[in-house]
Design a protein around this motif. Structure first.
Motif, PDB file in Angstrom:
ATOM      1  N   LEU A 143       0.828  -1.207   0.000  1.00 45.67           N
ATOM      2  CA  LEU A 143       0.000   0.000   0.000  1.00 45.67           C
ATOM      3  C   LEU A 143       0.862   1.257   0.000  1.00 45.67           C
ATOM      4  O   LEU A 143       0.616   2.188  -0.784  1.00 45.67           O
ATOM      5  CB  LEU A 143      -0.922  -0.014   1.220  1.00 45.67           C
ATOM      6  CG  LEU A 143      -1.687   1.280   1.537  1.00 45.67           C
ATOM      7  CD1 LEU A 143      -2.675   1.603   0.427  1.00 45.67           C
ATOM      8  CD2 LEU A 143      -2.404   1.169   2.875  1.00 45.67           C
ATOM      9  N   THR A 147       1.123   3.770  -3.186  1.00 46.18           N
ATOM     10  CA  THR A 147       0.617   5.130  -3.012  1.00 46.18           C
ATOM     11  C   THR A 147       1.691   6.156  -3.343  1.00 46.18           C
ATOM     12  O   THR A 147       1.432   7.152  -4.029  1.00 46.18           O
ATOM     13  CB  THR A 147       0.115   5.343  -1.577  1.00 46.18           C
ATOM     14  OG1 THR A 147      -0.909   4.380  -1.286  1.00 46.18           O
ATOM     15  CG2 THR A 147      -0.460   6.736  -1.398  1.00 46.18           C
ATOM     16  N   LEU A 184      -4.509   1.811  -2.680  1.00 46.34           N
ATOM     17  CA  LEU A 184      -5.294   0.821  -1.938  1.00 46.34           C
ATOM     18  C   LEU A 184      -5.532  -0.425  -2.779  1.00 46.34           C
ATOM     19  O   LEU A 184      -5.432  -1.559  -2.282  1.00 46.34           O
ATOM     20  CB  LEU A 184      -6.622   1.448  -1.514  1.00 46.34           C
ATOM     21  CG  LEU A 184      -7.594   0.546  -0.742  1.00 46.34           C
ATOM     22  CD1 LEU A 184      -6.947   0.021   0.528  1.00 46.34           C
ATOM     23  CD2 LEU A 184      -8.883   1.302  -0.419  1.00 46.34           C
ATOM     24  N   GLY A 187      -2.360  -2.423  -2.938  1.00 43.93           N
ATOM     25  CA  GLY A 187      -2.113  -3.062  -1.652  1.00 43.93           C
ATOM     26  C   GLY A 187      -2.962  -4.303  -1.461  1.00 43.93           C
ATOM     27  O   GLY A 187      -2.484  -5.334  -0.968  1.00 43.93           O
TER      28      GLY A 187
END
Length: 283
Positions: A143, A147, A184, A187
């Motif tokens: 994640l 990101t 997200l 992840g």
């Protein structure tokens, strides 16, 4: 004549320094163990680096290609003609998901191939905390990496397409949500990879199922009658995941919240299968 009598040592006479400390298996210690094992592998660094590279590099390449075609006046296909800085920057998501998903498989299935899983489960006899810790640790790492990669790709890509119809900045509506959604999604792909590795206990098998679910099944569904595709496509893992970070939606796609719920359902299903086999089968 005197005799020497050996006095046996009792637990009370054993020096305190020689007594073995009592260790308890706690959730924090299991997490710490999985964290250490993850970063001790060279494949972790290499594959995470590839995932980050794919996400940033392909996003920059897509943005550069769009700008080049626009400046030269060449015809652009439909996807590029309606592209935005977000969609161009996240062009590498499909490639990054393979790297992060494959590493997730290696995190769990790799221990079965080396036999290290026996030592792991001997130290944590309850078994399930091992699965939850592996999924949580790697999911969090994937994640963060995804990101960071999404934001870097957007910041670079938005500068490339500045002054074009695709231009956007972080202040535009939905941009931050899309970038966070991409992180997200990737992840959760890592968590699914870890679950498949624990379920199938084979690196090759886990990677094959992961690639099939994310890339091959959508192509096979396109061979079905059109009336069926509309009912199936939005709920496929890849399409549901894409709706999490897509900036725009129409009647054929799910909303970001609905797509997240569907993808969480797929993630939970994979983890449930892995947990069932871990409890019911010998290692």
């Amino acid at each position: 004549m005197s005799t020497l009598t050996a006095t046996p040592e009792t637990p009370e006479t054993v020096p305190a320094a020689q007594a073995r400390p009592a260790y308890r298996v706690t959730g924090r210690r299991v997490l710490s163990s999985e964290w250490a094992k993850l970063w001790s592998l060279r494949s972790t660094w290499i594959t995470l680096g590839l995932g980050l590279l794919f996400l940033v590099a392909f996003g920059v390449i897509a943005a550069s290609h769009y700008k080049s075609n626009l400046d030269s006046g060449r015809h652009m296909d439909r996807d590029f003609a309606t592209a935005t800085a977000v969609s161009l920057s996240l062009f590498g998501t499909n490639f990054a998901q393979l790297a992060l998903g494959v590493l997730g498989v290696l995190v769990t299935a790799g221990e079965y191939s080396t036999g290290m899983i026996r030592s792991t489960l001997a130290a944590v006899p309850r078994r399930l905390p091992v699965l939850w810790s592996k999924a949580a640790v790697y999911g969090l790492v994937a994640l963060v990496v995804a990101t960071v990669g999404a934001f870097v790709a957007f910041l670079v890509g938005s500068r490339i397409v500045s002054g074009t119809p695709a231009a956007m900045d972080l202040g535009h509506a939905g941009v931050v949500r899309s970038l966070l959604g991409a992180g997200l999604y990737l992840g959760l792909v890592g968590v699914i990879g870890a679950a498949l590795g624990a379920l199938l206990r084979s690196v090759a098998g886990g990677i094959s199922v992961l690639v099939a679910a994310l890339m091959l099944v959508p192509g096979l569904v396109s061979l079905l009658p059109t009336s069926w595709q509309g009912d199936i496509n939005p709920y496929l893992p890849s399409h549901a995941g894409e709706s999490i970070f897509s900036l725009t939606h129409d009647s054929t796609t799910l909303s970001p919240s609905a797509g997240l719920l569907v993808f969480l359902g797929w993630t939970a299903l994979a983890l449930a299968g892995a947990a069932y086999r871990l409890l019911r089968s010998d290692v």
